[in-house]
Design a protein around this motif. Structure first.
Motif, PDB file in Angstrom:
ATOM      1  N   ARG A 221       0.829  -1.209   0.000  1.00 24.26           N
ATOM      2  CA  ARG A 221       0.000   0.000   0.000  1.00 24.26           C
ATOM      3  C   ARG A 221       0.865   1.260   0.000  1.00 24.26           C
ATOM      4  NH1 ARG A 221      -4.854  -2.493   1.633  1.00 24.26           N
ATOM      5  NH2 ARG A 221      -4.784  -4.447   0.509  1.00 24.26           N
ATOM      6  N   GLY A 222       2.029   1.174   0.639  1.00 24.50           N
ATOM      7  CA  GLY A 222       2.928   2.320   0.646  1.00 24.50           C
ATOM      8  C   GLY A 222       3.451   2.642  -0.741  1.00 24.50           C
ATOM      9  N   VAL A 223       3.807   1.605  -1.511  1.00 28.46           N
ATOM     10  CA  VAL A 223       4.285   1.812  -2.877  1.00 28.46           C
ATOM     11  C   VAL A 223       3.172   2.409  -3.733  1.00 28.46           C
ATOM     12  CG1 VAL A 223       5.157   0.687  -4.966  1.00 28.46           C
ATOM     13  CG2 VAL A 223       6.004  -0.015  -2.719  1.00 28.46           C
ATOM     14  N   LEU A 224       1.940   1.929  -3.556  1.00 29.79           N
ATOM     15  CA  LEU A 224       0.807   2.468  -4.319  1.00 29.79           C
ATOM     16  C   LEU A 224       0.559   3.936  -3.976  1.00 29.79           C
ATOM     17  CD1 LEU A 224      -1.692  -0.547  -4.233  1.00 29.79           C
ATOM     18  CD2 LEU A 224      -0.437   0.345  -6.222  1.00 29.79           C
ATOM     19  N   GLN A 225       0.740   4.293  -2.706  1.00 33.11           N
ATOM     20  CA  GLN A 225       0.611   5.702  -2.327  1.00 33.11           C
ATOM     21  C   GLN A 225       1.655   6.541  -3.056  1.00 33.11           C
ATOM     22  OE1 GLN A 225       0.467   6.268   2.004  1.00 33.11           O
ATOM     23  NE2 GLN A 225      -0.550   4.292   2.177  1.00 33.11           N
TER      24      GLN A 225
ATOM     25  N   THR B 100      -9.478  -2.233  -1.426  1.00 33.12           N
ATOM     26  CA  THR B 100     -10.727  -1.875  -0.751  1.00 33.12           C
ATOM     27  C   THR B 100     -10.643  -1.905   0.771  1.00 33.12           C
ATOM     28  OG1 THR B 100     -11.485  -4.164  -0.944  1.00 33.12           O
ATOM     29  CG2 THR B 100     -12.145  -2.629  -2.700  1.00 33.12           C
ATOM     30  N   GLU B 101      -9.742  -2.695   1.319  1.00 32.61           N
ATOM     31  CA  GLU B 101      -9.662  -2.804   2.775  1.00 32.61           C
ATOM     32  C   GLU B 101      -8.270  -3.261   3.201  1.00 32.61           C
ATOM     33  OE1 GLU B 101     -11.634  -7.297   2.908  1.00 32.61           O
ATOM     34  OE2 GLU B 101     -12.772  -5.583   3.646  1.00 32.61           O
ATOM     35  N   GLY B 102      -8.064  -3.220   4.520  1.00 35.44           N
ATOM     36  CA  GLY B 102      -6.777  -3.644   5.059  1.00 35.44           C
ATOM     37  C   GLY B 102      -5.897  -2.456   5.417  1.00 35.44           C
ATOM     38  N   PRO B 103      -4.759  -2.716   6.070  1.00 32.74           N
ATOM     39  CA  PRO B 103      -3.844  -1.649   6.482  1.00 32.74           C
ATOM     40  C   PRO B 103      -3.390  -0.817   5.282  1.00 32.74           C
ATOM     41  CG  PRO B 103      -3.226  -3.744   7.496  1.00 32.74           C
ATOM     42  CD  PRO B 103      -4.274  -4.051   6.478  1.00 32.74           C
ATOM     43  N   GLY B 104      -3.513   0.500   5.425  1.00 33.68           N
ATOM     44  CA  GLY B 104      -3.057   1.397   4.365  1.00 33.68           C
ATOM     45  C   GLY B 104      -4.060   1.637   3.258  1.00 33.68           C
ATOM     46  N   ALA B 105      -5.164   0.866   3.238  1.00 35.43           N
ATOM     47  CA  ALA B 105      -6.136   1.001   2.143  1.00 35.43           C
ATOM     48  C   ALA B 105      -6.801   2.371   2.146  1.00 35.43           C
ATOM     49  CB  ALA B 105      -7.191  -0.097   2.243  1.00 35.43           C
ATOM     50  N   ASN B 106      -7.126   2.875   3.336  1.00 38.36           N
ATOM     51  CA  ASN B 106      -7.824   4.158   3.411  1.00 38.36           C
ATOM     52  C   ASN B 106      -6.988   5.284   2.803  1.00 38.36           C
ATOM     53  OD1 ASN B 106      -9.939   5.939   4.172  1.00 38.36           O
ATOM     54  ND2 ASN B 106      -8.785   6.549   5.978  1.00 38.36           N
TER      55      ASN B 106
ATOM     56  N   VAL C  48      -4.616   4.947   0.499  1.00 41.66           N
ATOM     57  CA  VAL C  48      -4.572   4.739  -0.952  1.00 41.66           C
ATOM     58  C   VAL C  48      -5.837   5.290  -1.596  1.00 41.66           C
ATOM     59  CG1 VAL C  48      -4.608   2.979  -2.782  1.00 41.66           C
ATOM     60  CG2 VAL C  48      -3.031   2.751  -0.857  1.00 41.66           C
ATOM     61  N   ARG C  49      -6.988   4.960  -1.007  1.00 41.97           N
ATOM     62  CA  ARG C  49      -8.261   5.411  -1.567  1.00 41.97           C
ATOM     63  C   ARG C  49      -8.420   6.925  -1.438  1.00 41.97           C
ATOM     64  NH1 ARG C  49     -11.697   1.244  -2.768  1.00 41.97           N
ATOM     65  NH2 ARG C  49     -13.639   2.328  -2.306  1.00 41.97           N
ATOM     66  N   GLU C  50      -7.828   7.495  -0.405  1.00 39.22           N
ATOM     67  CA  GLU C  50      -7.854   8.962  -0.267  1.00 39.22           C
ATOM     68  C   GLU C  50      -7.137   9.620  -1.451  1.00 39.22           C
ATOM     69  OE1 GLU C  50      -6.233  12.510   2.705  1.00 39.22           O
ATOM     70  OE2 GLU C  50      -6.183  10.424   3.379  1.00 39.22           O
ATOM     71  N   PHE C  51      -5.967   9.076  -1.809  1.00 36.94           N
ATOM     72  CA  PHE C  51      -5.251   9.606  -2.978  1.00 36.94           C
ATOM     73  C   PHE C  51      -6.109   9.451  -4.239  1.00 36.94           C
ATOM     74  CE2 PHE C  51      -1.206   9.183  -0.525  1.00 36.94           C
ATOM     75  CZ  PHE C  51      -0.665  10.421  -0.822  1.00 36.94           C
ATOM     76  N   CYS C  52      -6.744   8.285  -4.377  1.00 33.11           N
ATOM     77  CA  CYS C  52      -7.585   8.035  -5.557  1.00 33.11           C
ATOM     78  C   CYS C  52      -8.727   9.041  -5.637  1.00 33.11           C
ATOM     79  CB  CYS C  52      -8.144   6.616  -5.520  1.00 33.11           C
ATOM     80  SG  CYS C  52      -6.930   5.308  -5.747  1.00 33.11           S
ATOM     81  N   VAL C  53      -9.413   9.230  -4.526  1.00 30.66           N
ATOM     82  CA  VAL C  53     -10.548  10.152  -4.500  1.00 30.66           C
ATOM     83  C   VAL C  53     -10.090  11.578  -4.804  1.00 30.66           C
ATOM     84  CG1 VAL C  53     -12.286  11.224  -2.998  1.00 30.66           C
ATOM     85  CG2 VAL C  53     -11.973   8.751  -2.977  1.00 30.66           C
ATOM     86  N   GLY C  54      -8.911  11.942  -4.307  1.00 24.93           N
ATOM     87  CA  GLY C  54      -8.375  13.274  -4.611  1.00 24.93           C
ATOM     88  C   GLY C  54      -8.163  13.468  -6.099  1.00 24.93           C
ATOM     89  N   ILE C  55      -7.650  12.432  -6.770  1.00 22.46           N
ATOM     90  CA  ILE C  55      -7.434  12.518  -8.221  1.00 22.46           C
ATOM     91  C   ILE C  55      -8.766  12.577  -8.964  1.00 22.46           C
ATOM     92  CG2 ILE C  55      -6.567  11.241 -10.226  1.00 22.46           C
ATOM     93  CD1 ILE C  55      -4.300  10.217  -8.337  1.00 22.46           C
ATOM     94  N   PHE C  56      -9.713  11.692  -8.608  1.00 23.12           N
ATOM     95  CA  PHE C  56     -11.029  11.702  -9.257  1.00 23.12           C
ATOM     96  C   PHE C  56     -11.740  13.040  -9.052  1.00 23.12           C
ATOM     97  CE2 PHE C  56     -11.052   6.879  -8.526  1.00 23.12           C
ATOM     98  CZ  PHE C  56     -10.733   6.607  -9.844  1.00 23.12           C
TER      99      PHE C  56
END
Length: 346
Positions: free
Chosen positions: A40-44, A74-80, A82-90
């Motif tokens: 999840r860190g790499v994806l961030q 969608t879930e698990g450590p670091g998922a929130n 990652v999804r925050e970055f995604c939502v910011g881009i969208f």
């Protein structure tokens, strides 16, 4: 493909430096990471690096890659995060660029706040600036379109939150909140927190907070052109908030409306009446801060807009009903003010 996530993170955050010299290689690595990377860190790092930085020049490709990650994580450590970055881009691509795929994702999130509470919170974080964006002078079609999309999204989100809360209340009609299933209690609290946050965001975006702070410091009171434009364009949001029977929302909304009194004294007072009427359901009238604010508002109208109260029947009726709410509770300041209502006709 290094086995150490920290190494892959360094690569992920810097891939965009290949954008001009080796773009196809950059996109191949980016796509593989978006589809397969487990850290999840790499994806961030990937989202904050090449994906986020290239959103303006490659919106279609960036949106597609972001959705791949969003759907997969969608879930698990670091998922929130990652999804925050995604939502910011969208959010950015939809609000600032009117990007179709981004609009589709954001609309899905906004229409189901109970399912996406964290994502909704991230959307809200993207809205304060664009809902007041644009010059105060001559119309700017591009800036006006950005602001219009942001305000419309804000209003849709508020309606979805209120509808979700109402659904829960109807499904548990006649049952005390403490006896609801634990999951429904948590969902309701989450929706109420988000509505409360919207009330706070409106208070800050309207300019009411800044005006209050400056007024206390310098003894001045005024409405900027940007604030006046916000009042004219955000009327639907103010009316939607007026139906939210939450004490903190009611209080922030009344302070926001107080700021707009010079812009529309009659319309603002009728909205104040509506907000107080709704606030009764949540026991707002029992709060000492509520009594102080209402007395201050009524005294201001008696001092500055007496002619309005003399001539407008609806405003005069609203005045009596607002004061009556606080007189019945027994607030001495409200009673003293009620005795002074004859001043209207002097």
């Amino acid at each position: 493909t290094d086995p150490v996530p920290a190494v892959r993170y360094q690569i992920a955050t810097r891939l965009n430096v290949l954008y001009r010299s080796a773009p196809e290689q950059m996109w191949r690595i980016t796509e593989r990471m978006a589809e397969q990377e487990e850290s999840r860190g790499v994806l961030q790092g990937l989202l904050a690096g090449p994906i986020g930085r290239l959103a303006g020049v490659e919106p279609d490709r960036v949106a597609a890659l972001t959705k791949t990650i969003f759907d997969r994580v969608t879930e698990g450590p670091g998922a929130n995060k990652v999804r925050e970055f995604c939502v910011g881009i969208f959010s950015g691509l939809y609000i600032w660029r009117d990007h179709p795929l981004s609009q589709e994702v954001i609309s899905e999130i906004v229409s189901q706040p109970a399912r996406y509470p964290n994502e909704v919170s991230h959307v809200l974080g993207q809205l304060r600036s664009p809902i007041t964006y644009g010059p105060e002078g001559p119309p700017d079609p591009q800036a006006d379109a950005v602001r219009r999309r942001a305000l419309e999204l804000f209003n849709r989100l508020l309606r979805s939150l209120r509808d979700g809360l109402k659904e829960l209340e109807v499904s548990h009609a006649g049952v005390g909140f403490g006896k609801w299933p634990q999951a429904d209690q948590e969902t309701a609290r989450s929706l109420m927190r988000l509505i409360d946050r919207i009330g706070t965001e409106v208070y800050f975006a309207s300019g009411a907070y800044d005006a209050e702070r400056q007024g206390q410091a310098h003894g001045v009171r005024g409405v900027s052109p940007q604030s006046e434009r916000f009042y004219q364009e955000a009327g639907a949001i103010l009316d939607e908030l007026a139906e939210a029977a939450l004490p903190s929302v009611v209080h922030h909304l009344l302070k926001t409306l107080e700021h707009f009194i010079p812009v529309d004294p009659c319309g603002v007072f009728l909205r104040i009446h509506r907000v107080v009427s709704t606030g009764q359901q949540a026991g707002y009238q029992y709060e000492s801060l509520a009594a102080e604010l209402i007395v201050r508002l009524v005294e201001r109208y008696l001092a500055e807009y007496r002619t309005l109260l003399q001539q407008d029947v609806a405003c005069r009726r609203a005045l009596i009903e607002v004061l009556d709410v606080f007189v019945k509770v027994g607030w001495p300041s409200a009673r003293r003010l009620a005795y002074r209502l004859e001043e209207i006709f002097r």
